[in-house]
Design an enzyme around this catalytic site. Structure first.
Site, PDB file in Angstrom:
ATOM      1  CG  ASP A 173      -2.833  -3.048   6.869  1.00 38.88           C
ATOM      2  OD1 ASP A 173      -3.994  -2.865   7.270  1.00 38.88           O
ATOM      3  OD2 ASP A 173      -2.177  -2.343   6.139  1.00 38.88           O
ATOM      4  CE  LYS A 221     -10.365   0.440   2.607  1.00 38.17           C
ATOM      5  NZ  LYS A 221      -9.748   1.367   1.881  1.00 38.17           N
ATOM      6  CD1 TRP A 227      -2.438   1.924   0.561  1.00 38.45           C
ATOM      7  CD2 TRP A 227      -1.976   1.705   2.572  1.00 38.45           C
ATOM      8  NE1 TRP A 227      -3.312   2.706   1.077  1.00 38.45           N
ATOM      9  CE2 TRP A 227      -2.994   2.853   2.280  1.00 38.45           C
ATOM     10  CE3 TRP A 227      -1.733   1.613   4.090  1.00 38.45           C
ATOM     11  CZ2 TRP A 227      -3.776   3.632   3.170  1.00 38.45           C
ATOM     12  CZ3 TRP A 227      -2.047   2.694   4.992  1.00 38.45           C
ATOM     13  CH2 TRP A 227      -3.312   3.574   4.606  1.00 38.45           C
TER      14      TRP A 227
HETATM   15  C1  LMR Z   1      -6.683   2.528  -0.802  1.00 38.39           C
HETATM   16  O1  LMR Z   1      -5.786   1.713  -0.840  1.00 38.39           O
HETATM   17  O2  LMR Z   1      -7.237   3.169  -1.854  1.00 38.39           O
HETATM   18  C2  LMR Z   1      -7.290   2.829   0.566  1.00 38.39           C
HETATM   19  O3  LMR Z   1      -6.876   1.991   1.468  1.00 38.39           O
HETATM   20  C3  LMR Z   1      -7.769   4.203   0.836  1.00 38.39           C
HETATM   21  C4  LMR Z   1      -6.388   5.126   1.130  1.00 38.39           C
HETATM   22  O4  LMR Z   1      -6.410   5.610   2.393  1.00 38.39           O
HETATM   23  O5  LMR Z   1      -5.484   4.921   0.701  1.00 38.39           O
END
Ligand code: LMR
Length: 397
Positions: free
Chosen positions: A211, A246, A130
């Site tokens: 996570d 989510k 992420w």
């Molecule tokens: C994403 O990865 O799009 C979501 O987890 C929202 C974010 O905060 O980035």
């Protein structure tokens, strides 16, 4: 002082939403940020959540401070989601939970706690991961090291390389694992691979941070917790970050939790006391409303059952969109094999498109995706599949 600052680049995910809002194209489609949309293109509030909201408002609880770690009831219900209703860890005190401002808040507190209280220095994260992970952990003072994860050739998990990368992690290191629905790739380890990962954690002595932001979006609310339970069954200490953005659709209420699993009561008591210090110096204590809503759903058997059905329906719709996307690309005569999209889990797909192709999707077609090639499948609709597949066919040609 402020004139000395450099302009920061836009956030790779949330910055896309800003750009999307400014785009005058009436046919624009946002497949950037991970927000679930229904067939009508709206992010409707879940029916179970709306009922819980009415109950929370009716109760009109006094707006005094919550404990630093939040409501104990909420903590217990979060642990039930993590470990399963029958598991002793839900209430025997070995696991403790702090309510947090979203999953991001939980991760940041985890980083502060790991660095400041446990003295850990490094965290291993998957490559890719992420887009916000690196800066959260760096802000918490941890050095971020990557381990291989995704194999672009097979569009699957590079498991041998992953294990070779984790061979560098040992006692005193933190290792981040996505419990399910890996963000951004949508590629998860198999059950057998999770067992090997749990064994690896045991043998090498690193501390695992899960996570867990998409519980229910992979195979189901219970099924998705299997990796956490696999590790817990080996009496491993764990840190788990939960997000309810989510699966409860409570994005802007910022509801999450940080759970620490220790080996005994003495350790968990000490950990809770230090976690309180970490939270107090961070945001003092959590906000009440969103967690009260989640807690009301989880504690009420009828609402809980309804919520399970609603999560199942979101997951089913995403699976359908995956199928339609693959079929649509085939129908447009795209030579590249996109069938892997159907096997990926969660909201996202690493669609096998390059950053330059993502730019073209935006510039030529008004379709927004993350530059890594990640698209939010949960933002697709039956009515938009044709436009999206036409656009992808155009840029990958
Ligand atoms: C994403 O990865 O799009 C979501 O987890 C929202 C974010 O905060 O980035």
């Amino acid at each position: 002082m402020f004139e000395t600052l450099q302009l920061a680049p836009p956030d790779p995910i949330l910055g896309l939403t800003d750009a999307f809002k400014k785009d005058p194209n009436p046919n624009k489609i946002n497949l950037g940020v991970g927000v679930y949309q229904g067939e009508d293109g709206k992010t409707a509030t879940l029916a179970s959540v709306r009922k819980a909201e009415a109950l929370v408002l009716e109760q009109a609880a006094p707006k005094t401070y919550l404990p630093i770690e939040g409501s104990p009831d909420y903590g217990k219900n979060v642990r039930t989601l993590l470990f399963g209703a029958q598991d002793a860890r839900v209430s025997d005190g070995r696991a403790i939970t702090a309510q947090s401002p979203g999953g991001t808040g939980a991760l940041r507190v985890a980083a502060d706690f790991a660095r400041g209280k446990l003295g850990l220095k490094r965290i291993f994260v998957s490559d890719p991961t992420w887009a916000n992970h690196q800066q959260i952990f760096q802000a918490g003072g941890l050095e971020v090291v990557t381990y291989p994860y995704y194999d672009p050739a097979t569009k699957g998990l590079a498991f041998d390389k992953l294990l070779a990368g984790l061979a560098q992690a040992g006692k005193g290191d933190l290792v981040l694992l996505h419990a399910c629905c890996h963000n951004p790739s949508g590629v998860d380890p198999s059950r057998a691979q999770w067992e090997i990962l749990a064994e690896t954690a045991k043998e090498q002595g690193f501390l695992t941070l899960f996570d867990f932001a998409y519980q229910g979006f992979g195979d189901g609310i219970e099924a998705d917790a299997a990796p956490v339970r696999e590790f817990a069954a080996r009496d491993l200490e764990l840190i788990i970050s939960s997000s309810f953005s989510k699966n409860f659709g409570l994005y802007n209420e910022r509801v999450g939790a940080l759970t620490l699993l220790a080996n005994d009561l003495d350790a968990s008591n000490k950990a809770l006391s230090q976690l309180r210090v970490t939270v107090r110096s961070n945001y003092s204590n959590p906000s009440a409303y969103g967690a009260a809503v989640v807690n009301t759903v989880l504690a009420n058997p009828e609402l809980n059952a309804q919520w399970h059905n609603e999560v199942d329906a979101m997951r089913d719709r995403i699976a359908k969109m995956r199928k339609l996307l693959v079929q649509g690309l085939k129908a447009k005569g795209v030579k590249q094999d996109f069938s892997f999209i159907e096997h990926q889990k969660g909201m996202f797909s690493f669609a096998g498109i390059t950053p330059e192709q993502v730019d073209q999707l935006r510039e030529k077609h008004g379709i927004y995706a993350v530059r890594s090639g990640r698209i939010n499948v949960a933002g697709l609709r039956e009515s938009s599949i044709d436009r999206v597949t036409t656009a992808i066919a155009d840029v990958v040609r």
